[in-house]
Scaffold this motif. Structure first.
Motif, PDB file in Angstrom:
ATOM      1  N   ARG A  91      46.492  44.971  17.055  1.00 55.26           N
ATOM      2  CA  ARG A  91      47.916  44.804  16.783  1.00 55.26           C
ATOM      3  C   ARG A  91      48.134  44.238  15.387  1.00 55.26           C
ATOM      4  O   ARG A  91      49.037  44.672  14.663  1.00 55.26           O
ATOM      5  CB  ARG A  91      48.553  43.897  17.831  1.00 55.26           C
ATOM      6  N   ASP A 105      47.563  46.968  12.881  1.00 58.99           N
ATOM      7  CA  ASP A 105      48.665  47.923  12.948  1.00 58.99           C
ATOM      8  C   ASP A 105      49.931  47.380  12.292  1.00 58.99           C
ATOM      9  O   ASP A 105      50.690  48.127  11.663  1.00 58.99           O
ATOM     10  CB  ASP A 105      48.938  48.283  14.409  1.00 58.99           C
ATOM     11  N   CYS A 154      39.413  49.190  16.477  1.00 63.23           N
ATOM     12  CA  CYS A 154      40.087  50.184  15.638  1.00 63.23           C
ATOM     13  C   CYS A 154      39.389  51.545  15.648  1.00 63.23           C
ATOM     14  O   CYS A 154      39.670  52.399  14.796  1.00 63.23           O
ATOM     15  CB  CYS A 154      40.205  49.643  14.224  1.00 63.23           C
TER      16      CYS A 154
END
Length: 233
Positions: free
Chosen positions: A76, A79, A98
């Motif tokens: 997160r 991102d 990832c």
């Protein structure tokens, strides 16, 4: 109040080390989360994330029940473009989170004072460009290796024993296989666990101790460069 950095610490013997003072001096407030003591891994790290090393294998979710939540947190943060740094186990967790691969290293244990070779891509990198030119030395202690990097990763440093020593993912996430945060005292605590013959442990400890000032100078600049990613947001 400084920028708040979430730090995931996997074991008491693998803390912030020499990074602690550098981060504080740069105006970064470190909030250390210790899931091995039952503290929950947060769902987000709004300002910054640093995931430290540890003895766990990055895939050992049964033995270390907080690893899935840590991988989710890393994914997160990457991102969302949050400044993120994974060190050793933290780098391996980032790799898995990832889309890359981590496996038991086929070249065996990499331990002690090792040489890191920055690649040409490091010259323009916000963190690696803070290092002296040419090869630099760093503390190593790992059995596992990042064998396939996530899609889009920019490899920044290599080494003779394991090729993937550092990479950047996106603009603000970094993974390093070595231990820039470790002090000679921390390293000696790792080698004192009985995994090595005493003579070998003593030899490695002496080499790291002799390089202590060099390591603090080199990786202190690296820590400051990471702190700048938080304070410049």
């Amino acid at each position: 109040m400084g920028e708040r950095l979430i730090v995931i610490e996997h074991e008491a013997e693998a803390g912030l080390g020499c990074f602690a003072g550098r981060l504080e001096a740069a105006g970064v407030e470190a909030e250390v989360v210790r899931p091995y003591k039952g503290e929950p891994v947060p769902g987000r790290a709004p300002a910054g994330l640093l995931v430290l090393g540890g003895a766990a294998a990055a895939w050992d979710d049964e033995g270390y029940g907080w690893l899935p939540a840590t991988r989710d947190l890393i994914a997160r943060a990457v991102d969302e473009g949050v400044p993120t740094l994974g060190i050793c186990l933290g780098a391996q967790l980032m790799t898995m989170a990832c889309g890359g691969t981590v496996e038991r290293g086929d070249a065996g244990l990499e331990i002690g004072l090792g040489e890191i070779e920055p690649l040409p891509e490091a010259a323009a990198d916000p963190l690696l460009s803070a290092l002296p030119s040419g090869p630099v030395r760093a503390i190593q202690y790992h059995y596992d290796a990042m064998t396939t990097l996530p899609e889009g990763a920019v490899r920044l440093a290599t080494g003779a024993r394991y090729a993937n020593q550092a990479y950047r993912l996106g603009d603000r996430a970094w993974a390093v296989q070595f231990h820039p945060e470790a002090t000679p005292e921390i390293f000696a605590s790792w080698t004192g666990g009985g995994d090595l013959p005493p003579e070998r442990a003593g030899e490695l400890n002496a080499q790291v101790e002799a390089a202590g000032d060099e390591l603090r100078r080199t990786w202190g600049k690296f820590a400051e460069a990471f702190a700048a990613q938080l304070t410049r947001r």
